[in-house]
Design an enzyme around this catalytic site. Structure first.
Site, PDB file in Angstrom:
ATOM      1  N   GLY A 109       0.863  -1.185   0.000  1.00  0.00           N
ATOM      2  CA  GLY A 109       0.000   0.000   0.000  1.00  0.00           C
ATOM      3  C   GLY A 109       0.891   1.224   0.000  1.00  0.00           C
ATOM      4  O   GLY A 109       2.069   1.124   0.341  1.00  0.00           O
ATOM      5  N   CYS A 142       5.380  -5.967   1.750  1.00  0.00           N
ATOM      6  CA  CYS A 142       5.711  -4.540   1.740  1.00  0.00           C
ATOM      7  C   CYS A 142       4.956  -3.791   2.849  1.00  0.00           C
ATOM      8  O   CYS A 142       5.230  -4.004   4.021  1.00  0.00           O
ATOM      9  CB  CYS A 142       5.460  -3.950   0.360  1.00  0.00           C
ATOM     10  SG  CYS A 142       6.300  -2.375   0.132  1.00  0.00           S
ATOM     11  N   TYR A 143       3.987  -2.950   2.508  1.00  0.00           N
ATOM     12  CA  TYR A 143       3.229  -2.270   3.571  1.00  0.00           C
ATOM     13  C   TYR A 143       2.613  -3.312   4.510  1.00  0.00           C
ATOM     14  O   TYR A 143       2.583  -3.120   5.731  1.00  0.00           O
ATOM     15  CB  TYR A 143       2.117  -1.396   2.972  1.00  0.00           C
ATOM     16  CG  TYR A 143       1.258  -0.726   4.025  1.00  0.00           C
ATOM     17  CD1 TYR A 143       1.678   0.442   4.654  1.00  0.00           C
ATOM     18  CD2 TYR A 143       0.040  -1.285   4.426  1.00  0.00           C
ATOM     19  CE1 TYR A 143       0.905   1.038   5.648  1.00  0.00           C
ATOM     20  CE2 TYR A 143      -0.736  -0.696   5.418  1.00  0.00           C
ATOM     21  CZ  TYR A 143      -0.300   0.465   6.022  1.00  0.00           C
ATOM     22  OH  TYR A 143      -1.057   1.056   7.003  1.00  0.00           O
ATOM     23  N   HIS A 188       8.641  -7.594  -2.994  1.00  0.00           N
ATOM     24  CA  HIS A 188       7.411  -8.016  -3.682  1.00  0.00           C
ATOM     25  C   HIS A 188       7.607  -9.365  -4.389  1.00  0.00           C
ATOM     26  O   HIS A 188       8.106  -9.402  -5.511  1.00  0.00           O
ATOM     27  CB  HIS A 188       7.015  -6.955  -4.724  1.00  0.00           C
ATOM     28  CG  HIS A 188       6.466  -5.709  -4.100  1.00  0.00           C
ATOM     29  ND1 HIS A 188       5.142  -5.550  -3.791  1.00  0.00           N
ATOM     30  CD2 HIS A 188       7.083  -4.580  -3.689  1.00  0.00           C
ATOM     31  CE1 HIS A 188       4.950  -4.372  -3.228  1.00  0.00           C
ATOM     32  NE2 HIS A 188       6.114  -3.759  -3.155  1.00  0.00           N
ATOM     33  N   GLU A 236       5.423 -11.099  -5.775  1.00  0.00           N
ATOM     34  CA  GLU A 236       4.441 -11.283  -6.854  1.00  0.00           C
ATOM     35  C   GLU A 236       4.922 -10.739  -8.197  1.00  0.00           C
ATOM     36  O   GLU A 236       4.344 -11.059  -9.231  1.00  0.00           O
ATOM     37  CB  GLU A 236       3.091 -10.633  -6.474  1.00  0.00           C
ATOM     38  CG  GLU A 236       3.060  -9.100  -6.465  1.00  0.00           C
ATOM     39  CD  GLU A 236       3.594  -8.464  -5.181  1.00  0.00           C
ATOM     40  OE1 GLU A 236       4.363  -9.135  -4.459  1.00  0.00           O
ATOM     41  OE2 GLU A 236       3.263  -7.300  -4.910  1.00  0.00           O
ATOM     42  N   SER A 291     -21.976 -10.653 -27.444  1.00  0.00           N
ATOM     43  CA  SER A 291     -21.432  -9.540 -28.225  1.00  0.00           C
ATOM     44  C   SER A 291     -20.400 -10.030 -29.232  1.00  0.00           C
ATOM     45  O   SER A 291     -20.013  -9.306 -30.137  1.00  0.00           O
ATOM     46  CB  SER A 291     -20.757  -8.539 -27.281  1.00  0.00           C
ATOM     47  OG  SER A 291     -19.594  -9.124 -26.730  1.00  0.00           O
ATOM     48  N   GLY A 292     -19.920 -11.257 -29.037  1.00  0.00           N
ATOM     49  CA  GLY A 292     -18.821 -11.739 -29.878  1.00  0.00           C
ATOM     50  C   GLY A 292     -17.479 -11.473 -29.213  1.00  0.00           C
ATOM     51  O   GLY A 292     -16.440 -11.874 -29.716  1.00  0.00           O
ATOM     52  N   GLY A 293     -17.492 -10.799 -28.058  1.00  0.00           N
ATOM     53  CA  GLY A 293     -16.264 -10.595 -27.286  1.00  0.00           C
ATOM     54  C   GLY A 293     -15.920 -11.857 -26.512  1.00  0.00           C
ATOM     55  O   GLY A 293     -16.712 -12.806 -26.463  1.00  0.00           O
ATOM     56  N   VAL A 294     -14.733 -11.854 -25.896  1.00  0.00           N
ATOM     57  CA  VAL A 294     -14.245 -13.067 -25.228  1.00  0.00           C
ATOM     58  C   VAL A 294     -15.189 -13.489 -24.095  1.00  0.00           C
ATOM     59  O   VAL A 294     -15.597 -14.658 -24.012  1.00  0.00           O
ATOM     60  CB  VAL A 294     -12.830 -12.819 -24.631  1.00  0.00           C
ATOM     61  CG1 VAL A 294     -12.311 -14.076 -23.950  1.00  0.00           C
ATOM     62  CG2 VAL A 294     -11.873 -12.350 -25.707  1.00  0.00           C
ATOM     63  N   ASP A 295     -15.559 -12.546 -23.238  1.00  0.00           N
ATOM     64  CA  ASP A 295     -16.276 -12.931 -22.018  1.00  0.00           C
ATOM     65  C   ASP A 295     -17.658 -13.501 -22.321  1.00  0.00           C
ATOM     66  O   ASP A 295     -18.028 -14.566 -21.815  1.00  0.00           O
ATOM     67  CB  ASP A 295     -16.416 -11.727 -21.073  1.00  0.00           C
ATOM     68  CG  ASP A 295     -15.057 -11.111 -20.750  1.00  0.00           C
ATOM     69  OD1 ASP A 295     -14.045 -11.788 -20.973  1.00  0.00           O
ATOM     70  OD2 ASP A 295     -15.018  -9.963 -20.284  1.00  0.00           O
ATOM     71  N   SER A 296     -18.431 -12.800 -23.150  1.00  0.00           N
ATOM     72  CA  SER A 296     -19.779 -13.329 -23.400  1.00  0.00           C
ATOM     73  C   SER A 296     -19.698 -14.612 -24.231  1.00  0.00           C
ATOM     74  O   SER A 296     -20.540 -15.508 -24.083  1.00  0.00           O
ATOM     75  CB  SER A 296     -20.684 -12.284 -24.065  1.00  0.00           C
ATOM     76  OG  SER A 296     -20.215 -11.933 -25.334  1.00  0.00           O
ATOM     77  N   SER A 297     -18.682 -14.751 -25.072  1.00  0.00           N
ATOM     78  CA  SER A 297     -18.545 -15.984 -25.868  1.00  0.00           C
ATOM     79  C   SER A 297     -18.248 -17.179 -24.971  1.00  0.00           C
ATOM     80  O   SER A 297     -18.801 -18.264 -25.144  1.00  0.00           O
ATOM     81  CB  SER A 297     -17.428 -15.839 -26.903  1.00  0.00           C
ATOM     82  OG  SER A 297     -17.768 -14.851 -27.839  1.00  0.00           O
ATOM     83  N   LYS A 342      -9.171 -12.679 -16.607  1.00  0.00           N
ATOM     84  CA  LYS A 342      -9.258 -12.801 -18.075  1.00  0.00           C
ATOM     85  C   LYS A 342      -8.490 -14.015 -18.602  1.00  0.00           C
ATOM     86  O   LYS A 342      -8.972 -14.731 -19.484  1.00  0.00           O
ATOM     87  CB  LYS A 342      -8.688 -11.524 -18.706  1.00  0.00           C
ATOM     88  CG  LYS A 342      -9.005 -11.356 -20.159  1.00  0.00           C
ATOM     89  CD  LYS A 342     -10.397 -10.817 -20.310  1.00  0.00           C
ATOM     90  CE  LYS A 342     -10.755 -10.392 -21.681  1.00  0.00           C
ATOM     91  NZ  LYS A 342     -12.054  -9.703 -21.699  1.00  0.00           N
TER      92      LYS A 342
END
Ligand code: XMP
Length: 510
Positions: free
Chosen positions: A54, A81-82, A168, A170, A222-228, A366
């Site tokens: 943070g 870290c924080y 860090h 990560e 919509s043809g986008g990744v998520d809705s597909s 994603k």
């Protein structure tokens, strides 16, 4: 399923931490520090808690603090870290600030023999970004790593399974960061790695079947990744009980509407409803040139067409949408943070009463959505599709949108994509496309003077689309694209390349 809590204190890497944990096959979720109590953490059954970094100093009056009872909750903790400094502070230790003790960037780390550093060499590189530091460990803690400037680069209280690192783990610059996280998750928290995409698909399909029963479910595709991917998952669960409504407003890329239709009708079991409404959209857009007016009209028209169809034919059962985890994450940066309304989440009109809303991807990042899409057999081009703005080519045809201008842009854009695919350069780009700026210039073709449209090429590389670099596409590729566009697309006589970063530019032109 085992799960890890990433307790967010406003650090910039909160999502990255959760993704790293999931890459190690353990489910992780992020919660702002002020939205979950120690009792709630205990009840939720987390296998471990990671405190994020943070921007604050623990002594700032405005700095985020947490109930020290967490230290005795019997749950393993890793502070970063924080989060590390906060643990020192909560455990009664001190945190100091000195001009010469700050460390930024790659720093050599020396570690002791400790479970947290199993399979980590005695010295390696870690990524530091701090001004404050812990001069000595609080009571009950021992030092397990240090750097030249930082006497307590890592510390632990083994009996309470509390670990804290100033660096860090990560970020990829920390050479053995992933190993450290693995050690914490598997050896300290006792996780077994039960978060796998195959089991996610099986479990989700089973619970979708149970929830939906014999009812219908409708999804806006919509043809986008998520809705597909959501459509593919629902199709696997309930087959023809699923209806996907695809509004083709005529502002997609060349042949994209047909590709979406073919994919879902050929490969998946479902009712696929395509609404072709280019003419209606174009008539609403007639005469409009202001980008915000165009966006508003396209958004409103989409909303009306979509919901009118649903109201007529599918206004019962369940409504599904492709919301994903980052759309829902709240951040621990102050109390004012709210979940942002994502452009993919369309509010259901009040007069349509579904039994419930289904968001089968709501816990996935994603890259996990893409992995699920690939496992479900969606085509590579759909799974790895670049972001595409909701208003489509409506914001890439600058000025008035007409059928002819959309056609010109689609042709030019298709050539650009073809050339980029052929030379293997497409995968190196975060996003690239053609723009029709609405400028005419003079040229000469054959012996004739021309006065025709200009096409601009936009290509960017970026991690998060908040900032972006213009892509350094080799000149020979740009040359081929330019030649082909001018030769093959009627009414175009000049091509330019956009060399503006974001900021000050944006990715899209409108
Ligand atoms: P900008 O132009 O803001 O774009 O730098 C950043 C990313 O967002 C996409 N974008 C949109 N996506 N609806 C969307 O769904 C929109 O109205 C919209 N505007 C921009 C853009 O393509 C880029 O990936």
């Amino acid at each position: 399923m085992q799960k890890i809590l990433v307790l967010d204190f406003g650090g910039q890497y909160n999502q990255l931490i959760a993704r790293r944990v999931r890459d190690l096959h353990i489910y992780a979720e992020i919660k702002p520090y002020n939205k979950i109590t120690v009792d709630e953490i205990r009840q939720a059954g987390y296998a471990g808690v990671i405190f994020t970094g943070g921007p604050n100093s623990v002594y700032d009056p405005a700095s985020p603090h947490y109930d020290p009872a967490i230290l005795d909750a019997g749950i393993p903790i890793l502070g970063i870290c924080y989060g590390c400094q906060l643990i020192a502070y909560m455990a009664g230790g001190t945190v100091a600030s000195a001009e010469n003790s700050s460390e930024y960037g790659k720093i050599e780390l020396t570690v002791d023999d400790d479970i947290l550093f199993d399979n980590v060499p005695k010295t390696s590189v870690c990524w530091m970004s701090h001004r404050d530091y812990i001069p000595a460990p609080p009571e009950g803690f021992s030092v397990i790593a240090s750097t030249d400037q930082c006497p307590v680069a890592a510390m632990c209280d083994e009996s309470r399974k509390i670990y804290a690192v100033q660096f860090h783990p990560e970020v990829t610059h920390t050479e053995y960061g992933k190993q450290l996280l693995r050690n914490f998750l598997y050896s300290v928290c006792g996780c077994t790695g039960d978060w796998q995409m195959d089991s996610f698909i099986e479990d989700t399909v089973a619970s979708l079947r149970e929830q939906i029963g014999d009812k219908g479910v409708v999804l806006g595709l919509s043809g986008g990744v998520d809705s597909s991917v959501a459509a593919a998952l629902l199709s696997k669960a309930v087959g023809r009980q699923l209806t996907c409504v695809f509004v083709d407003q005529g502002l997609m890329r060349k042949d994209e509407g047909d590709f979406v239709e073919q994919t879902f009708t050929d490969l998946f079991d479902m009712n696929f409803v395509r609404i072709n409404c280019q003419e209606e959209f174009l008539s609403k857009l007639k005469g409009l040139t202001d980008p915000e007016d165009k966006r508003k009209v396209i958004g409103t028209e989409f909303y009306n067409v979509f919901w009118n169809k649903i109201r007529e034919d599918y206004g019962s059962g369940f409504f599904a949408q492709g919301t994903i985890y980052p759309d829902r994450i709240e951040s621990g940066k102050g109390d004012a943070s709210k979940i942002k309304t994502h452009h993919n989440q369309v509010g259901v009109p009040q007069d349509i009463r579904f039994e419930g809303v289904i968001e089968p991807l709501k816990d996935l990042f994603k890259d996990e959505v893409r992995a699920v899409g690939e496992k479900l057999g969606l085509p590579h081009d759909l799974v790895w599709r670049q972001p595409f703005p909701g208003p489509g080519l409506g914001v890439r045809v600058i000025g008035e949108v007409t059928a002819e201008r959309v056609r010109i842009l689609q042709e030019a854009d298709a050539i650009l994509r073809d050339e980029m695919d052929k030379c293997g350069y497409a995968e190196k780009m975060s996003q690239f496309f053609a723009v029709l700026p609405g400028v005419k210039t003079v040229g000469v073709m054959g012996d004739e003077r021309t006065y025709s449209e200009l096409v601009a090429i936009r290509a960017v590389t970026t991690d998060d689309f908040m900032t972006a670099d213009w892509a350094k596409i080799p000149y020979d590729i740009l040359g081929r694209v330019s030649n082909r566009i001018i030769n093959e697309v009627d009414r175009v006589n000049r091509v330019v390349y956009d060399i503006t970063s974001k900021p000050p530019g944006t990715v899209e032109w409108e």
